[in-house]
Structure formats: structure tokens, C-alpha cells
Design a protein around this motif. Sequence first.
Motif, PDB file in Angstrom:
ATOM      1  N   ILE A 468      37.820  -0.208  40.834  1.00  0.00           N
ATOM      2  CA  ILE A 468      38.425   0.574  41.914  1.00  0.00           C
ATOM      3  C   ILE A 468      37.292  -0.256  42.945  1.00  0.00           C
ATOM      4  CG2 ILE A 468      36.707   2.731  42.129  1.00  0.00           C
ATOM      5  CD1 ILE A 468      38.085   3.352  38.966  1.00  0.00           C
ATOM      6  N   GLY A 469      35.969  -1.226  42.721  1.00  0.00           N
ATOM      7  CA  GLY A 469      35.944  -1.910  44.140  1.00  0.00           C
ATOM      8  C   GLY A 469      36.465  -2.353  44.853  1.00  0.00           C
ATOM      9  N   HIS A 470      37.710  -3.249  44.124  1.00  0.00           N
ATOM     10  CA  HIS A 470      38.732  -3.935  45.483  1.00  0.00           C
ATOM     11  C   HIS A 470      39.269  -2.713  46.256  1.00  0.00           C
ATOM     12  CE1 HIS A 470      41.104  -7.500  46.185  1.00  0.00           C
ATOM     13  NE2 HIS A 470      41.620  -6.599  46.246  1.00  0.00           N
ATOM     14  N   CYS A 471      39.773  -1.676  45.240  1.00  0.00           N
ATOM     15  CA  CYS A 471      40.680  -0.900  46.440  1.00  0.00           C
ATOM     16  C   CYS A 471      39.741  -0.476  47.175  1.00  0.00           C
ATOM     17  CB  CYS A 471      40.858   0.094  45.834  1.00  0.00           C
ATOM     18  SG  CYS A 471      41.629  -0.322  44.001  1.00  0.00           S
ATOM     19  N   LEU A 472      38.389  -0.324  47.246  1.00  0.00           N
ATOM     20  CA  LEU A 472      37.422   0.636  48.266  1.00  0.00           C
ATOM     21  C   LEU A 472      37.282  -0.641  49.750  1.00  0.00           C
ATOM     22  CD1 LEU A 472      34.920   1.885  46.085  1.00  0.00           C
ATOM     23  CD2 LEU A 472      36.385   3.107  47.321  1.00  0.00           C
ATOM     24  N   ARG A 473      37.141  -1.950  48.901  1.00  0.00           N
ATOM     25  CA  ARG A 473      36.151  -3.384  49.817  1.00  0.00           C
ATOM     26  C   ARG A 473      37.800  -3.092  51.029  1.00  0.00           C
ATOM     27  NH1 ARG A 473      34.064  -4.857  45.940  1.00  0.00           N
ATOM     28  NH2 ARG A 473      35.649  -6.204  44.670  1.00  0.00           N
ATOM     29  N   ALA A 474      38.603  -2.927  50.133  1.00  0.00           N
ATOM     30  CA  ALA A 474      40.685  -2.652  50.763  1.00  0.00           C
ATOM     31  C   ALA A 474      40.953  -1.555  51.644  1.00  0.00           C
ATOM     32  CB  ALA A 474      41.866  -3.316  50.287  1.00  0.00           C
ATOM     33  N   ALA A 475      40.038  -0.393  51.992  1.00  0.00           N
ATOM     34  CA  ALA A 475      40.391   0.543  52.699  1.00  0.00           C
ATOM     35  C   ALA A 475      39.143   0.796  53.679  1.00  0.00           C
ATOM     36  CB  ALA A 475      39.487   2.030  51.743  1.00  0.00           C
ATOM     37  N   VAL A 476      37.800  -0.524  53.561  1.00  0.00           N
ATOM     38  CA  VAL A 476      37.407  -0.412  54.982  1.00  0.00           C
ATOM     39  C   VAL A 476      37.510  -1.204  55.325  1.00  0.00           C
ATOM     40  CG1 VAL A 476      34.870  -1.443  55.319  1.00  0.00           C
ATOM     41  CG2 VAL A 476      35.347   0.128  53.182  1.00  0.00           C
ATOM     42  N   GLN A 477      38.367  -2.542  54.946  1.00  0.00           N
ATOM     43  CA  GLN A 477      38.877  -3.872  56.204  1.00  0.00           C
ATOM     44  C   GLN A 477      40.151  -2.783  56.364  1.00  0.00           C
ATOM     45  OE1 GLN A 477      40.599  -6.863  52.970  1.00  0.00           O
ATOM     46  NE2 GLN A 477      40.744  -8.055  55.385  1.00  0.00           N
ATOM     47  N   TRP A 478      40.589  -2.056  55.627  1.00  0.00           N
ATOM     48  CA  TRP A 478      41.964  -1.758  56.760  1.00  0.00           C
ATOM     49  C   TRP A 478      41.773  -0.781  57.965  1.00  0.00           C
ATOM     50  CZ3 TRP A 478      47.210  -2.414  57.209  1.00  0.00           C
ATOM     51  CH2 TRP A 478      47.650  -1.553  57.729  1.00  0.00           C
ATOM     52  N   THR A 479      40.367  -0.007  57.561  1.00  0.00           N
ATOM     53  CA  THR A 479      40.465   0.869  58.611  1.00  0.00           C
ATOM     54  C   THR A 479      39.422   0.460  59.807  1.00  0.00           C
ATOM     55  OG1 THR A 479      38.226   1.735  57.472  1.00  0.00           O
ATOM     56  CG2 THR A 479      39.879   3.001  57.205  1.00  0.00           C
ATOM     57  N   GLU A 480      38.705  -0.888  59.096  1.00  0.00           N
ATOM     58  CA  GLU A 480      37.843  -2.004  60.613  1.00  0.00           C
ATOM     59  C   GLU A 480      37.040  -1.160  60.491  1.00  0.00           C
ATOM     60  OE1 GLU A 480      39.380  -3.412  64.054  1.00  0.00           O
ATOM     61  OE2 GLU A 480      41.910  -3.415  62.786  1.00  0.00           O
ATOM     62  N   GLY A 481      36.398  -0.314  59.011  1.00  0.00           N
ATOM     63  CA  GLY A 481      34.497  -0.030  59.179  1.00  0.00           C
ATOM     64  C   GLY A 481      34.834   1.820  59.800  1.00  0.00           C
ATOM     65  N   ALA A 482      35.667   2.025  60.767  1.00  0.00           N
ATOM     66  CA  ALA A 482      36.230   3.231  60.851  1.00  0.00           C
ATOM     67  C   ALA A 482      36.312   4.620  59.843  1.00  0.00           C
ATOM     68  CB  ALA A 482      37.615   3.396  61.474  1.00  0.00           C
ATOM     69  N   PRO A 483      35.467   5.772  60.023  1.00  0.00           N
ATOM     70  CA  PRO A 483      34.751   6.836  59.552  1.00  0.00           C
ATOM     71  C   PRO A 483      35.996   7.456  58.772  1.00  0.00           C
ATOM     72  CG  PRO A 483      33.788   7.213  61.617  1.00  0.00           C
ATOM     73  CD  PRO A 483      34.593   5.954  61.391  1.00  0.00           C
ATOM     74  N   GLN A 484      36.237   7.724  57.625  1.00  0.00           N
ATOM     75  CA  GLN A 484      37.289   8.106  56.369  1.00  0.00           C
ATOM     76  C   GLN A 484      37.415   9.617  57.354  1.00  0.00           C
ATOM     77  OE1 GLN A 484      35.814   7.169  52.761  1.00  0.00           O
ATOM     78  NE2 GLN A 484      37.482   9.417  52.560  1.00  0.00           N
ATOM     79  N   HIS A 485      39.333   9.866  56.786  1.00  0.00           N
ATOM     80  CA  HIS A 485      39.465  11.263  57.227  1.00  0.00           C
ATOM     81  C   HIS A 485      39.690  12.070  56.610  1.00  0.00           C
ATOM     82  CE1 HIS A 485      38.861  10.330  61.538  1.00  0.00           C
ATOM     83  NE2 HIS A 485      39.504   9.186  61.212  1.00  0.00           N
ATOM     84  N   ASP A 486      39.863  11.389  55.083  1.00  0.00           N
ATOM     85  CA  ASP A 486      40.046  11.537  54.110  1.00  0.00           C
ATOM     86  C   ASP A 486      39.343  11.344  52.442  1.00  0.00           C
ATOM     87  OD1 ASP A 486      41.345  13.666  51.931  1.00  0.00           O
ATOM     88  OD2 ASP A 486      43.804  12.896  52.338  1.00  0.00           O
ATOM     89  N   ASP A 487      39.592  12.145  51.542  1.00  0.00           N
ATOM     90  CA  ASP A 487      39.102  12.140  50.611  1.00  0.00           C
ATOM     91  C   ASP A 487      39.350  11.036  49.834  1.00  0.00           C
ATOM     92  OD1 ASP A 487      37.001  14.115  51.016  1.00  0.00           O
ATOM     93  OD2 ASP A 487      37.903  15.462  49.749  1.00  0.00           O
ATOM     94  N   MET A 488      38.746   9.539  48.923  1.00  0.00           N
ATOM     95  CA  MET A 488      39.397   8.758  48.063  1.00  0.00           C
ATOM     96  C   MET A 488      38.842   9.117  46.872  1.00  0.00           C
ATOM     97  SD  MET A 488      39.991   6.020  50.552  1.00  0.00           S
ATOM     98  CE  MET A 488      38.333   5.410  50.758  1.00  0.00           C
ATOM     99  N   THR A 489      39.743   9.402  45.819  1.00  0.00           N
ATOM    100  CA  THR A 489      39.299   9.314  44.151  1.00  0.00           C
ATOM    101  C   THR A 489      40.181   8.281  43.549  1.00  0.00           C
ATOM    102  OG1 THR A 489      38.861  11.071  44.635  1.00  0.00           O
ATOM    103  CG2 THR A 489      39.220  11.260  42.013  1.00  0.00           C
ATOM    104  N   PHE A 490      39.645   7.623  42.961  1.00  0.00           N
ATOM    105  CA  PHE A 490      40.599   7.126  41.289  1.00  0.00           C
ATOM    106  C   PHE A 490      40.000   7.076  40.324  1.00  0.00           C
ATOM    107  CE2 PHE A 490      39.794   4.319  46.344  1.00  0.00           C
ATOM    108  CZ  PHE A 490      40.612   4.180  46.066  1.00  0.00           C
ATOM    109  N   LEU A 491      41.093   6.494  39.171  1.00  0.00           N
ATOM    110  CA  LEU A 491      40.937   6.938  37.872  1.00  0.00           C
ATOM    111  C   LEU A 491      41.672   5.241  37.230  1.00  0.00           C
ATOM    112  CD1 LEU A 491      40.303   9.697  35.907  1.00  0.00           C
ATOM    113  CD2 LEU A 491      41.162   7.789  35.002  1.00  0.00           C
ATOM    114  N   ALA A 492      40.507   4.447  37.122  1.00  0.00           N
ATOM    115  CA  ALA A 492      41.469   2.810  36.307  1.00  0.00           C
ATOM    116  C   ALA A 492      41.648   3.603  34.486  1.00  0.00           C
ATOM    117  CB  ALA A 492      41.108   2.355  37.040  1.00  0.00           C
ATOM    118  N   LEU A 493      42.588   3.158  33.690  1.00  0.00           N
ATOM    119  CA  LEU A 493      41.940   3.395  32.659  1.00  0.00           C
ATOM    120  C   LEU A 493      43.070   1.754  31.887  1.00  0.00           C
ATOM    121  CD1 LEU A 493      41.772   4.242  29.727  1.00  0.00           C
ATOM    122  CD2 LEU A 493      44.406   5.406  30.091  1.00  0.00           C
TER     123      LEU A 493
END
Length: 501
Positions: A468-493
Motif C-alpha cells: 500500500i505504501g508503494h502504491c501511495l508513493r507511486a500516486a504522488v510521483q504520477w501527479t507530481e504532488g498535485a492535489p488529488q481529485h478522488d478518494d483512494m482506498t487500498f486493501l491488501a491481503l
Amino acid sequence: MPDRLLDSAVGFGGTQEEYNVAEDHQGNLWINFGKETAVLRRQAAGSYRVDRATLARIADTPPYDLHLDPDGVVWLAMGETITRYDPARAVQSPAVYPAIVRRVIAGEDSVLFGGALPAGTERQAVLRYAQNTLRFQYAATSFVNPAKTRYRSMLEGFDEHWSAWSEETKRDYTNLPPGRYRFRAQAKNIYGQKSTEAAYTFTILPPWYRTWWAYGIYTVLAALILFTADRVQRRRLLERARERVERERQAHELEQARRLQLAMLPQTVPAMPGAELAASMLPATEVGGDFYDFEYQPGGGDGMDARDGTLNIVIGDGTGHGAEAGVVVAATKGILSALPFDGDLSRVLERSNRAMRRLHFRKLYMALAIARLNGHVLELSGAGMPPALIHRAAAGTVERVVLNGLPLGGPEGFSYRTMRVVLAPGDTVLLMSDGFPELFDPRGEMLGYERATAIFGEVAGKPPEEIIGHCLRAAVQWTEGAPQHDDMTFLALRVRDTAGK
């Protein structure tokens, strides 16, 4: 060789054959050196005074010959004309004569004044601003060779000095500014005698927009504008104060709603002997539309089989954000809490859909995915959620399980499906909301499900928290730090291997 003194007195011209000098009985010299005829009058001291006035009337046609009679009569030959001058009958020009303003014209042909005024009087006129282009015509009452009379003029209040002497009998002025003026004209005849001045006094009124009553209107309008601006500014300040209070109230309510929503999420992750679990929700606003929940029912075993218990998982994505989304989340959790999770999971979605429709939410829906892990079997059923990603540890590949279905709150009677997947030790499952794959970079390009799958595959074998941490960091890198426009939820098993890791 011409004499410099005489040249300055009468001037030389023509040829020497045309020069004439004659002396009358009084000792005066009548001279002509080809340019003009003048009289050098003998003075008592023996000097001479230059007299041009005597013959000024014929000064423009200098004679080529002159003759003096003993009685003082002078004969002048000029071309085909002979002129006789008798000093005894000479007519003296009046020493004082007036200049007159004959006509004042405004614009092209609007005559403001025509004629003459009695001596010693002036015209007093008041003109409109539109009449500020004027022509003055003037003359003199000296009739001695009037074509040679010269004039000068000036307009007090506009000109700084007199004009040069000229034979021009008019003077033009254009676009005179408002004010009081006095036009003056003076003549000089051929004898050099200056006339008395003619004068025409006038006042040009300002345009209507520069009158006292116009300035009064401006003052009143300015006062009204200032008063209105003050009232508008006061109203704006009051409105801003009310808006600030309202924003603070809404922010307080949203913060309370956010705390309530977070309180509805599971506070701890259950410890399971056969699997490990991690979850995270990152809302785009104070109150998000995503949520997750899980419930673990322990069994009697000590490994990854049916006796280890049952894990029920729910992840949802409500319509929109803010307070409305929070209401949908709360309603969905209430409905799910009242429904049993035994039996087929598709039946749970169908009953939830019917319950959601009874709430009569307008254009508010809930996309939902539910899963149940019992031993090595994972059951999945979806209502409009992104596909579940399953990483197979043995093959190193990632599978997608499509969770088709209409979101809750849609048409009643829709049939949902339940998928069953058998997991092996080391396999990892990732459930997510669409806020992650539908992220946009600053250039408008969407992350997409292919990249989301690849990002998961990079760390699929690691513990769920790291995934989950890797996905969140990838999200910040993709948006280049811009504010997100939708909620993001992850559940890993992740299913533990046989060694319990």
C-alpha cells in the motif's frame, strides 16, 4: 562707388545713368539712385534729414528723371507718366486716425459682428464654446494709398506679443479655450503714422460639462457613488463575514463528520494465523466517499484451512465527495451491518441494492466489492468496482478478477455474480477504489489499469503495508504532488506460506 551713408538712407539700384540729384531754392536735395526718391532736407546746423513721407504716395515707382522749377515745383518722370509736386498745395495726412474691427466671424460663415463702433468704444460679446474658432477682419480710415497700409494685431489672453507689421487685414484663431479675451488691431500708413487701436472684447463660455452647474452635478454624482460604494463595501464585508462564519461552521461539521467516518473504519487489523491484512483510505476532501471494513471470525485450526476462521472484507466507493458521500457511506455500512454474510455473496449485494433504493437517494450510488476468505478459497462479488488484482507467487504473474455489476442504488432486480478463486501460500490480493487507476498527471494523462497493475506487481510479494505504501508513493510521483481529485482506498491481503511468513 556708392556712398555707404546714402545707401543706408535711400538705397541704390539700377544704373548710374538713372541717378539724379537736384537742389531746390531752400537747399534741400532731391535724390534718386534708382531705388526710390527721397528728400534730404537741410537743417540749420548744415546736416540733412531724410524725408520719405513727401513722396511716399509714389514711392513704389521711382522716377528715372526729376526737375525742379525755381518756384519749388518738382517734376518727376516715371515711365510714361509725369508727376508734378507743388509744395504749396501739398495735403497733409491727418496725424490721428483710427483702426476699426470690421467683422468677426465664427466658424465658416457665422457673422458675430459686422460694422464699426463709435470711437473710444469696444464690443463686449459672450460666445458659446462652439464658437471658439474666430476670424477678425480689420481696416483703417487712412485713405492715402490704402493698399500700402500695414497692420499688426494681437489677442490678449492668447498671444504673448504683437504680430509683425504686414498688409494682411485678417487674423484667424482656432479652438480657443474658455476665457476672457481682447482682440487689438493697429494700422500704419505710408507716412509711418500709427492709428489708434481698435479692440473687440469677448468671453468664450466653457462647454456645458465644465460649467458650475455641471460641476455641481459631478459633486452630487460623486457623493452618490461614494455613498453607494460604501454601502456595497459594507454589504460585501458583512457577506464575507457571514460566509466566513458559514465556512467555519461547515468546516466544523465536516471535521466532525470526518471523525465520525474514521471512527466507523476498523481501528485494528485482526491477527490471523493463515494470512496478513492491511488497509488505507486517503480521502480527497474532509469527508470522502470511500470506505472499507472487515470482520474476522476465528475457527479452530492453526493453519491456512477452513478451521482457521473466516475473513469478510468490504471496500466501497460512494458517489461524489463531502457530506453527501458521507451520508451514502453511513447508509451503506448500516445496511451491511444488518445483513448476514452467510450464503452466496451475490445475494448480499442484491439485498443491499434493494435496501439502498428504499432510501430514495437521488443520483447517489455506492460501488461496492465484498470478499470472503475461508481457508484457501477467496469468494468475490462486485457492484461496479475496479478488478481485484491477484499476484501468484509461484508463477510471478498478476491476474485480474473483474468485478462487474451496477452500483448499489441502481435498478432493482439486477443479478450479481460470485467468483471463487483458490489461493496458494504467498499469493497476494489487492482491492482498490478507482481513485488510484484514474489519477491524472499534470499533462492530463491517466494512470490507467495497466500501470496500476504493473505498480502492484513491483512489490506484490512484500508485506501488505509495504504494498500500500508503494502504491501511495507511486500516486504522488504520477501527479507530481498535485492535489488529488478522488478518494483512494487500498486493501491488501497476503496468504502466509507454510512457514507462517
